[in-house]
Design a protein around this motif. Sequence first.
Motif, PDB file in Angstrom:
ATOM      1  N   LEU A 151       0.811  -1.205   0.000  1.00  0.00           N
ATOM      2  CA  LEU A 151       0.000   0.000   0.000  1.00  0.00           C
ATOM      3  C   LEU A 151       0.848   1.261   0.000  1.00  0.00           C
ATOM      4  N   GLY A 152       2.149   1.090  -0.012  1.00  0.00           N
ATOM      5  CA  GLY A 152       3.034   2.239  -0.060  1.00  0.00           C
ATOM      6  C   GLY A 152       3.070   3.020   1.239  1.00  0.00           C
ATOM      7  N   LEU A 153       2.941   2.333   2.354  1.00  0.00           N
ATOM      8  CA  LEU A 153       2.890   2.997   3.639  1.00  0.00           C
ATOM      9  C   LEU A 153       4.128   2.684   4.454  1.00  0.00           C
ATOM     10  N   SER A 154       4.485   3.585   5.334  1.00  0.00           N
ATOM     11  CA  SER A 154       5.536   3.321   6.302  1.00  0.00           C
ATOM     12  C   SER A 154       4.828   2.845   7.555  1.00  0.00           C
ATOM     13  N   ALA A 155       4.717   1.550   7.710  1.00  0.00           N
ATOM     14  CA  ALA A 155       3.989   0.983   8.834  1.00  0.00           C
ATOM     15  C   ALA A 155       4.773  -0.188   9.393  1.00  0.00           C
ATOM     16  N   PRO A 156       4.500  -0.553  10.637  1.00  0.00           N
ATOM     17  CA  PRO A 156       5.157  -1.738  11.181  1.00  0.00           C
ATOM     18  C   PRO A 156       4.848  -2.952  10.314  1.00  0.00           C
ATOM     19  N   ALA A 157       5.666  -3.962  10.391  1.00  0.00           N
ATOM     20  CA  ALA A 157       5.497  -5.152   9.559  1.00  0.00           C
ATOM     21  C   ALA A 157       4.366  -6.009  10.104  1.00  0.00           C
ATOM     22  N   ILE A 173      -4.337   5.121  -3.062  1.00  0.00           N
ATOM     23  CA  ILE A 173      -4.987   4.092  -3.877  1.00  0.00           C
ATOM     24  C   ILE A 173      -3.881   3.482  -4.717  1.00  0.00           C
ATOM     25  N   PHE A 174      -3.869   2.151  -4.780  1.00  0.00           N
ATOM     26  CA  PHE A 174      -2.844   1.512  -5.587  1.00  0.00           C
ATOM     27  C   PHE A 174      -3.449   0.801  -6.779  1.00  0.00           C
ATOM     28  N   VAL A 175      -2.615   0.624  -7.793  1.00  0.00           N
ATOM     29  CA  VAL A 175      -2.951  -0.178  -8.962  1.00  0.00           C
ATOM     30  C   VAL A 175      -1.829  -1.188  -9.095  1.00  0.00           C
ATOM     31  N   ALA A 176      -2.169  -2.458  -9.174  1.00  0.00           N
ATOM     32  CA  ALA A 176      -1.162  -3.506  -9.279  1.00  0.00           C
ATOM     33  C   ALA A 176      -1.528  -4.481 -10.389  1.00  0.00           C
ATOM     34  N   ASP A 177      -0.515  -4.940 -11.087  1.00  0.00           N
ATOM     35  CA  ASP A 177      -0.672  -5.939 -12.153  1.00  0.00           C
ATOM     36  C   ASP A 177       0.180  -7.139 -11.771  1.00  0.00           C
ATOM     37  N   GLN A 178      -0.474  -8.250 -11.547  1.00  0.00           N
ATOM     38  CA  GLN A 178       0.206  -9.502 -11.245  1.00  0.00           C
ATOM     39  C   GLN A 178      -0.231 -10.523 -12.277  1.00  0.00           C
ATOM     40  N   ASN A 179       0.688 -10.880 -13.147  1.00  0.00           N
ATOM     41  CA  ASN A 179       0.419 -11.880 -14.182  1.00  0.00           C
ATOM     42  C   ASN A 179      -0.805 -11.538 -15.023  1.00  0.00           C
ATOM     43  N   GLY A 180      -0.940 -10.270 -15.374  1.00  0.00           N
ATOM     44  CA  GLY A 180      -2.046  -9.844 -16.227  1.00  0.00           C
ATOM     45  C   GLY A 180      -3.343  -9.572 -15.499  1.00  0.00           C
ATOM     46  N   LYS A 181      -3.395  -9.802 -14.183  1.00  0.00           N
ATOM     47  CA  LYS A 181      -4.592  -9.493 -13.392  1.00  0.00           C
ATOM     48  C   LYS A 181      -4.370  -8.131 -12.738  1.00  0.00           C
ATOM     49  N   VAL A 182      -5.176  -7.163 -13.147  1.00  0.00           N
ATOM     50  CA  VAL A 182      -5.021  -5.794 -12.656  1.00  0.00           C
ATOM     51  C   VAL A 182      -6.004  -5.561 -11.511  1.00  0.00           C
ATOM     52  N   THR A 183      -5.470  -5.005 -10.423  1.00  0.00           N
ATOM     53  CA  THR A 183      -6.253  -4.751  -9.229  1.00  0.00           C
ATOM     54  C   THR A 183      -6.070  -3.308  -8.800  1.00  0.00           C
TER      55      THR A 183
END
Length: 144
Positions: A12-18, A106-116
């Motif tokens: 999510l692009g955040l600086s947060a604890p793991a 808000i994020f946009v991610a593409d993993q193996n052709g599946k866009v989320t």
Amino acid sequence: MKYTLFALGLVLGLSAPAIAQEAILYDYDGTFEDATFAVEDAIVSKGLVIDYRSYTGDMLERTRKDVGSDVVLFDHADVFLFCSAVVSRQVMEADPMNIVHCPYSIFVADQNGKVTIGHRDYPEGPMQLVEDLLGEIASEAISF
């Protein structure tokens, strides 16, 4: 259609604890490029200004070998950071420590052709105003 699952703060692009954090995800029927354009357009059409676009997927790929990994996480992944003066004022008047949630992303991610497209699932209470705003933006983007 939206789904809820756990995602790491890094996604999510955040600086947060793991720790794991819930995210609300929307399947996008189209290309990564179309999705990022749609998200950017949906944010701007609400009168909001994008403060920063993080090319998180590029960074992860560029540094993959440097950190000793052979795992490709994303084909592409970008995170859009922005704020809303109106919504931010409402949630911070309710509790000034809601500043911890700003800016919103808000994020946009593409993993193996599946866009989320996705965003955080915020805590109950005043932060639901932010979640509603992000949901409206994501819904507008997937129907673009």
